[in-house]
Design a protein around this motif. Structure first.
Motif, PDB file in Angstrom:
ATOM      1  N   THR A   1      30.555  82.379  45.065  1.00 29.90           N
ATOM      2  CA  THR A   1      29.787  81.739  44.005  1.00 29.90           C
ATOM      3  C   THR A   1      30.615  81.684  42.730  1.00 29.90           C
ATOM      4  O   THR A   1      31.546  82.474  42.535  1.00 29.90           O
ATOM      5  CB  THR A   1      28.487  82.507  43.721  1.00 29.90           C
ATOM      6  OG1 THR A   1      28.813  83.856  43.352  1.00 29.90           O
ATOM      7  CG2 THR A   1      27.578  82.508  44.933  1.00 29.90           C
ATOM      8  N   LEU A   2      30.244  80.753  41.850  1.00 30.90           N
ATOM      9  CA  LEU A   2      30.856  80.636  40.523  1.00 30.90           C
ATOM     10  C   LEU A   2      29.730  80.390  39.535  1.00 30.90           C
ATOM     11  O   LEU A   2      28.984  79.409  39.667  1.00 30.90           O
ATOM     12  CB  LEU A   2      31.881  79.494  40.493  1.00 30.90           C
ATOM     13  CG  LEU A   2      32.532  79.254  39.117  1.00 30.90           C
ATOM     14  CD1 LEU A   2      33.321  80.480  38.668  1.00 30.90           C
ATOM     15  CD2 LEU A   2      33.442  78.013  39.159  1.00 30.90           C
TER      16      LEU A   2
ATOM     17  N   ARG B   1      34.501  90.563  42.556  1.00 35.10           N
ATOM     18  CA  ARG B   1      33.948  89.822  41.419  1.00 35.10           C
ATOM     19  C   ARG B   1      34.989  89.763  40.319  1.00 35.10           C
ATOM     20  O   ARG B   1      35.381  90.790  39.758  1.00 35.10           O
ATOM     21  CB  ARG B   1      32.677  90.514  40.926  1.00 35.10           C
ATOM     22  CG  ARG B   1      31.996  89.785  39.778  1.00 35.10           C
ATOM     23  CD  ARG B   1      30.676  90.430  39.453  1.00 35.10           C
ATOM     24  NE  ARG B   1      30.871  91.837  39.061  1.00 35.10           N
ATOM     25  CZ  ARG B   1      29.885  92.644  38.709  1.00 35.10           C
ATOM     26  NH1 ARG B   1      28.637  92.204  38.737  1.00 35.10           N
ATOM     27  NH2 ARG B   1      30.136  93.899  38.373  1.00 35.10           N
ATOM     28  N   LEU B   2      35.454  88.537  40.030  1.00 34.60           N
ATOM     29  CA  LEU B   2      36.461  88.308  39.002  1.00 34.60           C
ATOM     30  C   LEU B   2      35.786  87.676  37.786  1.00 34.60           C
ATOM     31  O   LEU B   2      35.094  86.653  37.906  1.00 34.60           O
ATOM     32  CB  LEU B   2      37.568  87.385  39.530  1.00 34.60           C
ATOM     33  CG  LEU B   2      38.652  87.001  38.512  1.00 34.60           C
ATOM     34  CD1 LEU B   2      39.446  88.226  38.093  1.00 34.60           C
ATOM     35  CD2 LEU B   2      39.564  85.931  39.106  1.00 34.60           C
ATOM     36  N   ARG B   3      35.989  88.293  36.610  1.00 36.33           N
ATOM     37  CA  ARG B   3      35.389  87.804  35.368  1.00 36.33           C
ATOM     38  C   ARG B   3      36.491  87.234  34.469  1.00 36.33           C
ATOM     39  O   ARG B   3      37.467  87.939  34.140  1.00 36.33           O
ATOM     40  CB  ARG B   3      34.646  88.918  34.646  1.00 36.33           C
ATOM     41  CG  ARG B   3      33.487  89.480  35.457  1.00 36.33           C
ATOM     42  CD  ARG B   3      32.737  90.581  34.682  1.00 36.33           C
ATOM     43  NE  ARG B   3      33.578  91.747  34.441  1.00 36.33           N
ATOM     44  CZ  ARG B   3      33.755  92.714  35.328  1.00 36.33           C
ATOM     45  NH1 ARG B   3      33.159  92.643  36.514  1.00 36.33           N
ATOM     46  NH2 ARG B   3      34.522  93.752  35.041  1.00 36.33           N
TER      47      ARG B   3
ATOM     48  N   ALA C   1      34.502  77.442  45.737  1.00 38.05           N
ATOM     49  CA  ALA C   1      33.996  78.817  45.901  1.00 38.05           C
ATOM     50  C   ALA C   1      32.863  78.860  46.921  1.00 38.05           C
ATOM     51  O   ALA C   1      32.806  79.757  47.773  1.00 38.05           O
ATOM     52  CB  ALA C   1      33.523  79.371  44.556  1.00 38.05           C
ATOM     53  N   ALA C   2      31.971  77.867  46.857  1.00 39.91           N
ATOM     54  CA  ALA C   2      30.855  77.841  47.817  1.00 39.91           C
ATOM     55  C   ALA C   2      31.356  77.608  49.237  1.00 39.91           C
ATOM     56  O   ALA C   2      30.836  78.187  50.195  1.00 39.91           O
ATOM     57  CB  ALA C   2      29.857  76.756  47.418  1.00 39.91           C
ATOM     58  N   ALA C   3      32.400  76.762  49.398  1.00 38.57           N
ATOM     59  CA  ALA C   3      32.933  76.512  50.738  1.00 38.57           C
ATOM     60  C   ALA C   3      33.551  77.770  51.330  1.00 38.57           C
ATOM     61  O   ALA C   3      33.589  77.936  52.556  1.00 38.57           O
ATOM     62  CB  ALA C   3      33.989  75.402  50.665  1.00 38.57           C
TER      63      ALA C   3
END
Length: 632
Positions: free
Chosen positions: A605-606, A556-558, A599-601
């Motif tokens: 998620t984003l 998870r990147l913020r 991201a979905a591919a």
């Protein structure tokens, strides 16, 4: 104008509606009653047959377990008489001394250990214990007066003593076998062995068998359910209660009666019993029904009762009853449908005959209405021409809509490519201008580095177009990307903007391998960081945070900034195509849409969040590369 008489007359409405109303009112209740009756009869028949089969199987089980119980209680019958063979026992009974008592105690202790019984002891003719196997224990029987016990009274008279009761010394239940010890035809004492029968209960519980053994008084002495133990299966008379209290067979146990809610006798030794069962958390009582089969045990006045639950049997019978009821309903509905179809066919035949009569009548009237038919034909031809023109117009409109859809798709693709190539082109312009000035100054190393960077940017533009083509093919090949390299490439691509913004960058990420194409990850990061720079353009002290952590095989990147933030209404449409909060010349509204799609591919998620500290935070979650997976 002369009106023609009708071609045929319909039946009076009241005559047709009345039978139909009667059918609609009475047929459904009759079908329901028939379903219930057949289902109930099937339930009773299935239950009866199932109980019969269950009883036959239970009889075999009862016989098998009865023989097991008989074997368990009879395997110690020989042991008390063995003491007649030990001379020390006879000597102790004739002349009790301390040495003989100690010798017999040791002998009984060893015999008890080898036979695995609970206790073995010897009583004199007065009923007092002279020697015992548990002489070392604090609750030893030594010196106890047991003349009141029924097994002693039977054995002293030369009868085999068989007794189940609770010990008056230890309070421990057991089965007692007593034998009168004879010498020269005279009984000089009694040998008693006490055994535990709890092993039977444990075997029943492991086999999930519900059974109990009741003695000659109707008291349950062995049970797979501890709650039923020491309860009576029939009412105890005052005489039996007095005798049990006098002999202390069950000590001071209350001996409550096990009263079933329902009792139905089926055959000799076979009953249907219903007991309350406390199974719910809030102590709501339910009932459980059993098929109880009882058999008398050999060599003892005891009875073995086998309880077979009837819940599964009744559930199966209920299922069969429901199946029959549903089948009955299905047959009834098929018959009703067949009857309705028959009536429809009959009605169609009647209508066909009426139509034939009407045809004959119409042929006679054709000559009188020729003019009207010609006019009608002309009007019909005009309507046909109008409809054909309308169909042609509709077909042309459809073709135009299809062409417009194609042009829109081409425009969207062109806009996407222009948006993706805009930042590398800006970097190329900056680097190429710098390279010319460095060449003029003679700084060949710096110019060479710029040219290599330009070459990398050209390669990147090629990868961007290849990535867009891959995205158009649904991105089935996810690839593998290094997060550290992607962040470095994105910061390098946006280096000029970062320098101009005097940005404070807080970077705390792990260099992990993510399951996404390298170019796509860089595109996402460039879009997120570029949006953060745009949001902080009016901020005097812009700060950008890049933070990440690992969670359950995903990273998870913020990406957080301290800009003006995004209001709640705009956040609803944030990932929609062509939606942007920037001025028209600064954005097309496709960056976040493409980033979320990439991201979905990749299986991630984003999302956008509103941090409590202010600004905007985008959270990118992507799966990490599984190093444990075997290489292809």
């Amino acid at each position: 104008m002369k009106c023609d008489p009708p071609l045929y007359r319909a039946a009076p409405p009241s005559l047709a509606v009345k039978p139909r109303l009667i059918r609609h009112l009475f047929v459904p209740p009759l079908i329901i009653l028939l379903m219930i009756a057949l289902g109930y009869v099937t339930y009773l028949y299935s239950e009866k047959n199932a109980i019969k089969a269950l009883g036959e199987n239970g009889q075999r089980q009862l016989e098998l377990h009865a023989r097991t119980v008989e074997s368990e209680i009879n395997k110690y019958n020989y042991l008390p008489s063995v003491l007649e063979l030990e001379s020390n026992v006879s000597d102790l009974l004739n002349n009790p001394t301390v040495e003989l008592r100690s010798s017999v105690n040791d002998y009984l202790e060893g015999l008890n250990r080898r036979s695995r019984s609970r206790a073995i002891y010897v009583l004199d003719t007065t009923g007092r214990v002279l020697a015992t196997s548990n002489w070392r224990d604090t609750d030893s029987y030594l010196g106890e007066d047991l003349s009141f016990r029924a097994y002693y009274q039977d054995a002293i008279r030369g009868l085999p003593g068989r007794f189940y009761g609770i010990g008056s010394t230890t309070g421990e239940p057991g089965y007692y076998l007593a034998h009168g010890l004879e010498e020269k035809g005279k009984i000089i004492g009694v040998a008693v062995i006490k055994v535990r029968l709890e092993a039977l209960e444990e075997r029943w519980q492991r086999a999930r068998l519900e059974a109990f053994v009741s003695d000659e008084n109707g008291i349950i002495i062995l049970s797979s359910d501890p709650a039923r133990r020491l309860k009576s299966v029939r009412p105890l008379t005052a005489e039996i209660k007095e005798r049990l209290a006098r002999s202390l067979q069950y000590y001071w146990w209350p001996l409550n009666e096990l009263v079933p809610l329902e009792r139905e006798s089926i055959a000799d030794g076979v009953e249907k019993l219903t007991f309350p069962a406390n199974t719910s958390v809030d102590h709501e009582h339910t009932v459980v029904s059993y098929l109880a089969q009882t058999r008398e045990l050999a060599d003892t006045p005891w009875h073995l009762t086998l309880l077979t639950p009837l819940e599964d049997l009744r559930r199966e019978a209920a299922n069969q009853g429901m199946l029959v009821a549903v089948a009955c309903a299905l047959v009834a509905f098929l018959l009703i449908a067949w009857n309705e179809r028959r009536k429809v066919i009959s009605t169609r035949l009647a209508a066909r005959e009426a139509l034939e009569q009407a045809n004959n009548e119409l042929e006679r009237r054709i000559t009188d209405r020729t003019a009207d038919l010609r006019a009608s034909n002309e009007r019909l031809k005009g309507q046909i021409r109008e409809r054909r023109q309308a169909e042609e117009t509709l077909r042309q409109a459809q073709d135009e809509l299809i062409q417009a859809g194609k042009l829109a798709a081409i425009g969207q693709m062109s806009t996407s490519i222009a948006h993706e190539l805009n930042q590398p082109l800006a970097a190329l312009r900056t680097l190429s201008g710098n390279t010319v000035r460095f060449l003029e100054r003679g700084a060949l190393d710096t110019a060479s580095a710029n040219l290599r960077t330009i070459n990398d940017l050209v390669d990147r533009m090629g990868r961007i177009t290849a990535s867009l083509r891959a995205f158009a093919r649904r991105g089935e090949d996810k690839g593998q990307a290094s997060l550290g390299k992607a962040v470095e490439a994105a910061l390098q691509l946006l280096g000029a903007r970062l320098d101009n913004a005097s940005l404070a960058l807080h970077q705390q990420i792990d260099d992990v391998e993510l399951a996404i194409d390298q170019t796509r990850l860089e595109q996402i990061l460039v879009n997120l960081i570029g949006n953060a720079l745009d949001a902080m353009s009016a901020q005097p002290m812009p700060i950008l945070w890049l933070e990440g952590d690992m969670l359950d095989g995903r990273y998870r990147l913020r990406v957080r900034d301290n800009g003006h933030g995004i209001d709640a209404e705009a956040r609803k449409h944030l990932f929609e195509p062509f939606f942007t909060t920037k001025p028209g010349e600064q954005g097309l509204g496709l960056g976040l849409t493409l980033s979320a799609s990439l991201a979905a591919a990749a299986g991630g998620t984003l999302n956008a969040e509103d941090p409590a500290e202010g600004g905007t935070m985008f959270v990118l979650v992507l799966p990490m590369v599984d190093r444990r997976a075997p290489s292809p």
